[in-house]
Design a protein around this motif. Structure first.
Motif, mmCIF file in Angstrom:
data_model
loop_
_atom_site.group_PDB
_atom_site.id
_atom_site.type_symbol
_atom_site.label_atom_id
_atom_site.label_comp_id
_atom_site.label_asym_id
_atom_site.label_seq_id
_atom_site.Cartn_x
_atom_site.Cartn_y
_atom_site.Cartn_z
ATOM 1 N N LEU A 1 -15.828 94.094 -29.825
ATOM 2 C CA LEU A 1 -14.548 94.452 -29.863
ATOM 3 C C LEU A 1 -14.352 95.361 -31.094
ATOM 4 O O LEU A 1 -13.740 96.574 -31.169
ATOM 5 N N ILE B 1 -15.740 98.635 -30.541
ATOM 6 C CA ILE B 1 -14.788 99.653 -29.605
ATOM 7 C C ILE B 1 -13.679 100.239 -30.469
ATOM 8 O O ILE B 1 -13.308 101.310 -30.394
ATOM 9 N N ASP B 2 -13.131 99.201 -31.414
ATOM 10 C CA ASP B 2 -11.866 99.553 -32.019
ATOM 11 C C ASP B 2 -12.443 100.994 -32.988
ATOM 12 O O ASP B 2 -11.553 101.846 -33.191
ATOM 13 N N LYS C 1 -12.633 103.866 -31.158
ATOM 14 C CA LYS C 1 -11.210 104.447 -30.908
ATOM 15 C C LYS C 1 -10.555 105.150 -32.004
ATOM 16 O O LYS C 1 -10.040 106.321 -31.982
ATOM 17 N N ALA C 2 -10.695 104.249 -33.256
ATOM 18 C CA ALA C 2 -10.015 105.012 -34.406
ATOM 19 C C ALA C 2 -10.839 106.459 -34.791
ATOM 20 O O ALA C 2 -10.198 107.244 -35.253
ATOM 21 N N ALA D 1 -9.940 109.268 -32.961
ATOM 22 C CA ALA D 1 -8.634 110.030 -33.154
ATOM 23 C C ALA D 1 -8.693 110.706 -34.354
ATOM 24 O O ALA D 1 -8.069 111.904 -34.245
ATOM 25 N N LEU E 1 -14.353 108.596 -19.089
ATOM 26 C CA LEU E 1 -14.758 107.221 -18.838
ATOM 27 C C LEU E 1 -16.144 106.892 -19.080
ATOM 28 O O LEU E 1 -17.017 107.614 -18.626
ATOM 29 N N ARG F 1 -21.208 103.943 -15.814
ATOM 30 C CA ARG F 1 -21.973 102.502 -15.880
ATOM 31 C C ARG F 1 -23.613 102.920 -15.629
ATOM 32 O O ARG F 1 -23.847 103.726 -14.927
ATOM 33 N N TYR G 1 -28.724 98.317 -16.164
ATOM 34 C CA TYR G 1 -28.684 97.596 -17.407
ATOM 35 C C TYR G 1 -30.093 97.746 -18.127
ATOM 36 O O TYR G 1 -30.223 97.430 -19.435
ATOM 37 N N GLY H 1 -21.518 101.095 -27.221
ATOM 38 C CA GLY H 1 -20.696 100.264 -27.750
ATOM 39 C C GLY H 1 -19.622 101.342 -28.794
ATOM 40 O O GLY H 1 -19.596 100.735 -29.969
ATOM 41 N N GLY H 2 -19.567 102.459 -28.567
ATOM 42 C CA GLY H 2 -18.694 103.338 -29.320
ATOM 43 C C GLY H 2 -19.579 104.150 -30.189
ATOM 44 O O GLY H 2 -19.204 105.113 -30.962
ATOM 45 N N ILE I 1 -3.760 100.214 -32.303
ATOM 46 C CA ILE I 1 -5.095 99.621 -32.118
ATOM 47 C C ILE I 1 -5.235 98.221 -32.605
ATOM 48 O O ILE I 1 -5.602 97.186 -31.772
ATOM 49 N N ARG J 1 -5.291 94.759 -30.229
ATOM 50 C CA ARG J 1 -6.331 93.813 -30.350
ATOM 51 C C ARG J 1 -5.937 92.412 -30.594
ATOM 52 O O ARG J 1 -6.252 91.411 -29.929
ATOM 53 N N TYR K 1 -11.186 94.546 -22.209
ATOM 54 C CA TYR K 1 -10.670 95.075 -23.313
ATOM 55 C C TYR K 1 -10.389 96.760 -23.047
ATOM 56 O O TYR K 1 -9.494 97.144 -23.481
ATOM 57 N N ARG K 2 -11.488 97.330 -22.553
ATOM 58 C CA ARG K 2 -11.147 98.539 -22.138
ATOM 59 C C ARG K 2 -10.232 98.847 -21.112
ATOM 60 O O ARG K 2 -9.535 100.039 -21.061
#
Lengths: 264, 215
Positions: free
Chosen positions: A71, A74-75, A78-79, A82, A114, A117, A120, A228-229, B8, B12, B52-53
């Protein structure tokens, strides 16, 4: 109301899922019917025994930690997305106007698109690419001489390995080692660009770009995956995949992948 | 901290707070479905990353655990891709018939009130074994209804089928579990061999409509 009917729907009765009128009918029948009462007692006790036998187990402690790390990635992505939109194009415009435009398009693509997918297997391989860079395993062959690297891989990989060359003179080859990506033999080539590490993995896997996104940078076809970002950029040539990953910002990684000379 | 990053971080915190209480439920379900701790961990992590997404798509006021389990069930089906085939065996024309009264009274009594802890433990182990023999779909039904105690409506949303289908699949799954347990119990001598009274399924709708025409 027949015993047959009551017994058939006893499960729903115990679950409290019958409509109120039927529920009352069931209760009335059960009060008067010792046979159905036994079925009811069994249904209830069986439910409890099932819960005890296959019930909850505690999740291992590291699972939560591991998830939080994902996570975080991902954050972070995201940051970063931006701040790129706000700041990056300014700096890029100064030096390479065309590259800046290309980068802006890529960034916007990254923000609104988006995640696709991917299957795997190739997702696992991409994760390997990122992990191998992060682990920074020591080089088996060191130095800037591509000839030595070529010789080192002879007989090790089922394909000839030639280090990619970059137009940017600041990108220097510093070493290489044999490695596996998924179960495939691969060459890991280490470069340095202004003090930042870049890992280039060369291996045979046409599948790796099957679910990749594709773009053109400076007239060259570059595939890329979001892991994963993080972005892994990929070039393909002569049946080989060249996956680029590094401590660089996203536009630079696209730029390098596009400018790398992988054909001789 | 810039506004965007504060936002964010706030999202979270909210997500972590909501998810943490359900981690054991997700892991247990994943473990029973995949039968492997390694696969279960991957499945749970995959589920939480997806959740989460798509966190902004969760409808406040609905059951968060059911929402997470739905994501997990989808991830499981996508990853293992066995469900479609098994569902056919479970629901379709190949499905084995399940009688209504699969147990005699004495068997039920034996299983309802086990004599002593030892027998209780044997029964628990046998249920666990019988559970392992169920199809993916049947295991999911039993887990969602009996362990996670979701309503039929919630299960219907998790699995993606009508409520009536939940009712019949759950009934079938429980009967399969019971008859498999009975089989093991008889072999172990916990209960005597008994005669099955196999009945035709009885429709609740038929009962309701019969009642409706009465004066």
């Amino acid at each position: 109301m027949s015993c047959k009917l009551v017994r058939r729907h006893l499960g729903a009765f115990v679950d409290g899922e019958l409509d109120p009128a039927t529920q009352i009918e069931f209760e009335r029948h059960l009060e008067a019917c010792p046979g159905c009462q036994e079925h009811l007692a069994f249904e209830g006790s069986f439910r409890m025994q099932t819960r005890d036998s296959v019930g909850r187990v505690q999740a291992p402690e590291h699972l939560w930690e591991r998830t939080l790390r994902r996570l975080d990635e991902i954050d972070q992505a995201k940051a970063e997305h931006a701040s790129w939109v706000e700041v990056r194009p300014m700096r890029w415009r100064h030096a390479w106007p065309i590259a800046a435009a290309a980068a802006a398009i890529l960034i916007i693509g990254g923000v609104v698109g988006l995640p696709k997918r991917s299957d795997y297997q190739s997702a696992g391989m991409l994760q390997d690419v990122v992990n191998l860079h992060t682990q920074a395993l020591p080089s088996d062959v060191q130095g800037e001489a591509p000839g030595e690297v070529v010789r080192y891989f002879q007989g090790k990989t089922p394909f000839p390995v030639r280090p990619a060359q970059f137009e940017e003179p600041s990108v220097k080859l510093v070493g290489a080692r044999y490695i596996t990506v998924g179960t495939r033999p691969a060459a890991a080539l280490y470069y340095i660009h202004n003090g930042r590490r870049i890992t280039l993995l060369v291996f045979q896997s046409p599948d790796i770009v099957r679910n990749a996104q594709r773009t053109h940078v400076g007239g060259r076809e570059v595939y890329y995956h979001d892991v994963g970002g993080n972005v892994v950029t990929i070039r393909q040539h002569g049946g080989l995949s060249y996956a680029f990953f590094g401590d660089l910002d996203r536009p630079m990684l696209f730029q390098l992948a596009a400018n790398a000379r992988v054909a001789y | 901290m810039p506004k965007k990053e504060r936002k964010i971080a706030a999202t979270r915190r909210l997500f972590e707070g909501e998810v943490r209480p359900h981690l054991d439920a997700l892991y247990s379900t994943a473990l029973r479905l995949t039968r492997s701790p390694v696969d279960a961990e991957d499945l749970v992590q995959d589920t939480l990353v997806r959740a989460y997404r798509f966190y902004d798509r969760f409808e406040a006021g609905t059951n968060f655990k059911a929402w997470l389990l739905r994501i997990q069930m989808n991830a499981f089906v996508n990853r293992y891709r066995r469900a479609a085939r098994e569902r056919q065996v479970f629901d379709g024309p190949m499905a084995a018939p399940v009688g209504e009264g699969v147990m005699s009274r004495s068997t039920m009594r034996g299983l309802t009130d086990p004599v002593g802890d030892a027998q209780r433990q044997i029964i628990a182990r046998e249920i666990s074994r019988a559970f392992e023999e169920l199809s993916d779909d049947a295991r999911a039904m039993v887990l969602l209804a009996d362990v996670e105690e979701l309503s039929y409506k919630e299960i219907a949303e998790v699995i993606g089928c009508p409520i009536g289908t939940v009712m019949s699949r759950l009934h079938r799954a429980r009967k399969q579990l019971q008859s498999s347990l009975r089989h093991h119990a008889v072999q172990l001598g916990i209960v005597d061999t008994d005669e099955d009274e196999v009945d035709d399924p009885v429709s609740l709708e038929a009962f309701r409509s019969r009642k409706a025409v009465k004066p």
